[in-house]
Scaffold this motif. Structure first.
Motif, PDB file in Angstrom:
ATOM      1  N   TYR A   1      20.385  48.569  65.161  1.00 36.67           N
ATOM      2  CA  TYR A   1      19.839  48.674  63.799  1.00 36.67           C
ATOM      3  C   TYR A   1      18.949  47.472  63.452  1.00 36.67           C
ATOM      4  O   TYR A   1      17.832  47.640  62.950  1.00 36.67           O
ATOM      5  N   ILE A   2      19.431  46.253  63.718  1.00 40.20           N
ATOM      6  CA  ILE A   2      18.633  45.073  63.367  1.00 40.20           C
ATOM      7  C   ILE A   2      17.775  44.612  64.546  1.00 40.20           C
ATOM      8  O   ILE A   2      16.648  44.142  64.377  1.00 40.20           O
TER       9      ILE A   2
ATOM     10  N   ASP B   1      19.368  45.561  76.040  1.00 38.17           N
ATOM     11  CA  ASP B   1      20.496  46.297  75.449  1.00 38.17           C
ATOM     12  C   ASP B   1      21.136  47.100  76.579  1.00 38.17           C
ATOM     13  O   ASP B   1      20.475  47.450  77.545  1.00 38.17           O
TER      14      ASP B   1
ATOM     15  N   ASN C   1      34.234  42.969  75.024  1.00 38.36           N
ATOM     16  CA  ASN C   1      32.771  43.095  75.007  1.00 38.36           C
ATOM     17  C   ASN C   1      32.129  41.899  74.297  1.00 38.36           C
ATOM     18  O   ASN C   1      31.205  41.269  74.814  1.00 38.36           O
TER      19      ASN C   1
ATOM     20  N   TYR D   1      37.509  43.124  64.865  1.00 38.82           N
ATOM     21  CA  TYR D   1      36.073  42.873  65.091  1.00 38.82           C
ATOM     22  C   TYR D   1      35.683  41.497  64.558  1.00 38.82           C
ATOM     23  O   TYR D   1      35.084  40.690  65.269  1.00 38.82           O
TER      24      TYR D   1
ATOM     25  N   LYS E   1      34.245  37.616  66.294  1.00 42.45           N
ATOM     26  CA  LYS E   1      33.141  36.741  65.865  1.00 42.45           C
ATOM     27  C   LYS E   1      33.636  35.298  65.674  1.00 42.45           C
ATOM     28  O   LYS E   1      32.895  34.344  65.918  1.00 42.45           O
TER      29      LYS E   1
HETATM   30  P1  NAD Z   1      24.144  47.753  66.221  1.00 40.63           P
HETATM   31  O1  NAD Z   1      25.429  48.302  66.701  1.00 40.63           O
HETATM   32  O2  NAD Z   1      23.171  48.697  65.601  1.00 40.63           O
HETATM   33  O3  NAD Z   1      23.392  46.977  67.403  1.00 40.63           O
HETATM   34  C1  NAD Z   1      24.061  46.224  68.369  1.00 40.63           C
HETATM   35  C2  NAD Z   1      23.420  46.540  69.711  1.00 40.63           C
HETATM   36  O4  NAD Z   1      24.051  45.751  70.722  1.00 40.63           O
HETATM   37  C3  NAD Z   1      23.599  48.002  70.115  1.00 40.63           C
HETATM   38  O5  NAD Z   1      22.343  48.587  70.378  1.00 40.63           O
HETATM   39  C4  NAD Z   1      24.487  47.936  71.367  1.00 40.63           C
HETATM   40  O6  NAD Z   1      24.161  48.951  72.309  1.00 40.63           O
HETATM   41  C5  NAD Z   1      24.200  46.540  71.889  1.00 40.63           C
HETATM   42  N1  NAD Z   1      25.300  45.980  72.691  1.00 40.63           N
HETATM   43  C6  NAD Z   1      26.618  45.912  72.383  1.00 40.63           C
HETATM   44  N2  NAD Z   1      27.316  45.332  73.376  1.00 40.63           N
HETATM   45  C7  NAD Z   1      26.415  45.008  74.343  1.00 40.63           C
HETATM   46  C8  NAD Z   1      26.516  44.392  75.618  1.00 40.63           C
HETATM   47  N3  NAD Z   1      27.695  44.012  76.116  1.00 40.63           N
HETATM   48  N4  NAD Z   1      25.385  44.190  76.338  1.00 40.63           N
HETATM   49  C9  NAD Z   1      24.172  44.588  75.855  1.00 40.63           C
HETATM   50  N5  NAD Z   1      24.021  45.212  74.663  1.00 40.63           N
HETATM   51  C10 NAD Z   1      25.134  45.415  73.912  1.00 40.63           C
HETATM   52  O7  NAD Z   1      24.481  46.555  65.214  1.00 40.63           O
HETATM   53  P2  NAD Z   1      23.577  45.865  64.100  1.00 40.63           P
HETATM   54  O8  NAD Z   1      23.978  46.433  62.796  1.00 40.63           O
HETATM   55  O9  NAD Z   1      22.165  45.864  64.514  1.00 40.63           O
HETATM   56  O10 NAD Z   1      24.150  44.388  64.140  1.00 40.63           O
HETATM   57  C11 NAD Z   1      23.587  43.405  65.009  1.00 40.63           C
HETATM   58  C12 NAD Z   1      24.443  42.151  64.996  1.00 40.63           C
HETATM   59  O11 NAD Z   1      24.511  41.635  63.674  1.00 40.63           O
HETATM   60  C13 NAD Z   1      25.887  42.388  65.430  1.00 40.63           C
HETATM   61  O12 NAD Z   1      26.316  41.288  66.182  1.00 40.63           O
HETATM   62  C14 NAD Z   1      26.648  42.474  64.120  1.00 40.63           C
HETATM   63  O13 NAD Z   1      27.982  42.078  64.284  1.00 40.63           O
HETATM   64  C15 NAD Z   1      25.864  41.498  63.251  1.00 40.63           C
HETATM   65  N6  NAD Z   1      25.965  41.807  61.821  1.00 40.63           N
HETATM   66  C16 NAD Z   1      25.520  43.020  61.352  1.00 40.63           C
HETATM   67  C17 NAD Z   1      25.575  43.304  59.996  1.00 40.63           C
HETATM   68  C18 NAD Z   1      25.124  44.617  59.421  1.00 40.63           C
HETATM   69  O14 NAD Z   1      25.266  44.829  58.207  1.00 40.63           O
HETATM   70  N7  NAD Z   1      24.560  45.534  60.225  1.00 40.63           N
HETATM   71  C19 NAD Z   1      26.061  42.320  59.112  1.00 40.63           C
HETATM   72  C20 NAD Z   1      26.507  41.096  59.626  1.00 40.63           C
HETATM   73  C21 NAD Z   1      26.436  40.849  60.983  1.00 40.63           C
END
Ligand code: NAD
Ligand code: USQ
Length: 419
Positions: free
Chosen positions: A15-16, A35, A122, A185, A189
């Motif tokens: 997503y981000i 990814d 993971n 989860y 972190k």
């Molecule tokens: P997301 O799940 O959309 O994206 C995470 C990506 O990481 C996925 O595409 C997944 O396939 C990849 N991934 C996971 N494990 C992996 C591995 N071992 N090797 C390679 N790729 C791997 O999540 P997001 O919402 O984009 O969040 C991104 C980061 O920001 C995360 O670490 C999340 O904890 C943190 N975060 C997100 C939010 C939010 O509101 N979305 C808020 C605070 C923190």
């Protein structure tokens, strides 16, 4: 500004991560997007999906090249594979790496023992592998790691940006802020943060740990360029945040589901501000050996306030919204003090967007356009219960008619995504 500096974005299919990869590419960075597509395979396994259809990484990078003439290098790689990670880092010798690549759902981590273990292995192993690769191959590289405001929990004192000076029995020290998080989860972190802090102290690594609040919105300058550049939007009870779910529930004339009394307060930020915060962090690196912590959010809301903002935004276009309070499946404080500092990024120049000004265009109108894609089963309650787990919900999602994959077909799909 950053011309030809090499940056690896881990989690670039997410997503981000995907909007971030494009944003940095546009700013002139040489971007390597990495990814292992695990998020897409967790969707296949659990019967969930993005409300807004998203293109494959191959299509995305090709579309990006067509629209802008810019290259993003795409690599399918698992951060838990240490050898592959070392080889990647040695090939690109990045000046900075941005680490988004984790299992990021609190409810997913609470479904069962297997899900908790999967999440922690993971996330903690991937992060630890990255620390080792940076230390041994590019010791001056700046690690930008996405942590979470939820690492702190909701203590009855002001939350500082990472560190607190404590006076105890006549002595004083500045120490990492105590963390009492909400899920397995969030605990992963906390472990990451400790490992990063340790690597900075012991190896002199430079790092910024960004304790990010809940991110909302799907439109950045770059995603808006073409539908094949869109990013994901989750709304089910495992991956969807409360704000996304509220907007989707309202769009299909369901009440907004507030868990418990609704005093649960969190930090929030627009995805465009996430782009800005990470860019500012990248352009203002810490010193060697420094482990900097920023609290990355722009506003805070309780769930009751969030529901009011959604209702008020919809009212502006003549739409009515209902709210329901449900028994809380999570174990968390439902009324609490919450006062986290978040001045470091503002001091670096962040100019925030505010939810009440932008919700209509950043989320509500987009959800209205895609509401035909909503499978109401994914909005059903209850969600994963912190006390008893959520295998039933996981299985119900995966086995419903709209998403019936037999085991073999699912396994093949997952395998084809991994290649
Ligand atoms: P997301 O799940 O959309 O994206 C995470 C990506 O990481 C996925 O595409 C997944 O396939 C990849 N991934 C996971 N494990 C992996 C591995 N071992 N090797 C390679 N790729 C791997 O999540 P997001 O919402 O984009 O969040 C991104 C980061 O920001 C995360 O670490 C999340 O904890 C943190 N975060 C997100 C939010 C939010 O509101 N979305 C808020 C605070 C923190
Ligand atoms: N909630 C509801 N109704 C719902 C769904 C959730 O009331 O339908 C409540 C939850 O009980 C909780 C609050 O909303 O009190 C926030 O839950 P959420 O699902 O919106 O967000 P959370 O689980 O905290 O996780 C999200 C992201 C995660 C990120 C985190 C930032 O999924 O990756 O780390 O936000 S933070 O909240 O700052 O920890």
């Amino acid at each position: 500004m950053g011309e030809s500096k090499s940056v690896i974005v881990f989690g670039a299919d997410g997503y981000i991560g995907w909007p971030m990869a494009m944003h940095l590419s546009k700013l002139g960075y040489k971007v390597v997007a990495v990814d292992n597509l695990s998020r897409r395979s967790w969707d296949l396994e659990g019967g969930t999906y993005s409300l807004i259809p998203i293109a494959s990484m191959e299509t995305r990078v090709a579309r990006w090249k067509t629209e802008t003439g810019l290259d993003i290098v795409w690599r399918n790689l698992d951060m838990c594979d240490a050898e592959a990670l070392d080889a990647l880092v040695a090939e690109f010798m990045p000046e900075a790496v941005i680490h988004f690549a984790e299992q990021r759902s609190a409810p997913f981590s609470m479904i069962s023992r297997e899900h908790a273990v999967r999440t922690q292995v993971n996330n903690i192993v991937g992060n630890l592998n990255l620390l080792y690769s940076l230390h041994s191959i590019v010791p001056e590289c700046h690690l930008i790691k996405l942590g979470s405001m939820g690492e702190y929990g909701s203590p009855n004192i002001d939350i500082e940006e990472g560190y607190i000076t404590i006076e105890h029995n006549g002595r004083s020290d500045t120490l990492p802020f105590p963390k009492v998080p909400h899920s397995f989860y969030h605990l992963s972190k906390v472990a990451d943060s400790q490992n990063i802090h340790f690597a900075s102290r012991v190896w002199g690594l430079r790092a910024t740990d960004l304790n990010q609040g809940v991110v909302y919105g799907v439109q950045t300058e770059e995603t808006a360029m073409h539908p094949e550049l869109f990013t994901r939007f989750d709304f089910d009870s495992i991956w969807g945040t409360a704000l996304n779910r509220f907007c989707v529930q309202a769009a299909v004339a369901e009440p907004l589901t507030i868990y418990g009394r609704g005093g649960q307060t969190r930090g929030y930020l627009d995805i465009r501000d996430t782009m800005a915060c990470i860019t500012l962090t990248l352009e203002n690196p810490p010193n060697m050996g420094e482990c900097r912590v920023f609290n990355q959010f722009t506003e805070q809301f309780s769930l009751n306030e969030l529901a009011s903002v959604v209702s008020a935004a919809r009212e502006k276009i003549g739409l009515q919204t209902d709210v329901v309070h449900l028994p809380n499946p999570r174990v968390e404080a439902e009324e609490h003090y919450y006062n986290p500092k978040h001045t470091a990024l503002l001091d670096l120049g962040l100019k925030p967007h505010f939810l009440s000004d932008t919700l209509l265009t950043s989320v509500i109108e987009i959800v209205e356009a895609y509401k035909g894609n909503v499978d109401p089963v994914l909005l059903e309650v209850p969600s994963v219960d912190w006390r008893t787990g959520g295998n039933e919900i996981w299985e119900k999602y995966a086995n419903r008619d709209a998403f019936k994959f037999n085991a073999e077909k699912t396994a093949k799909l997952v395998e084809s995504l991994r290649r």
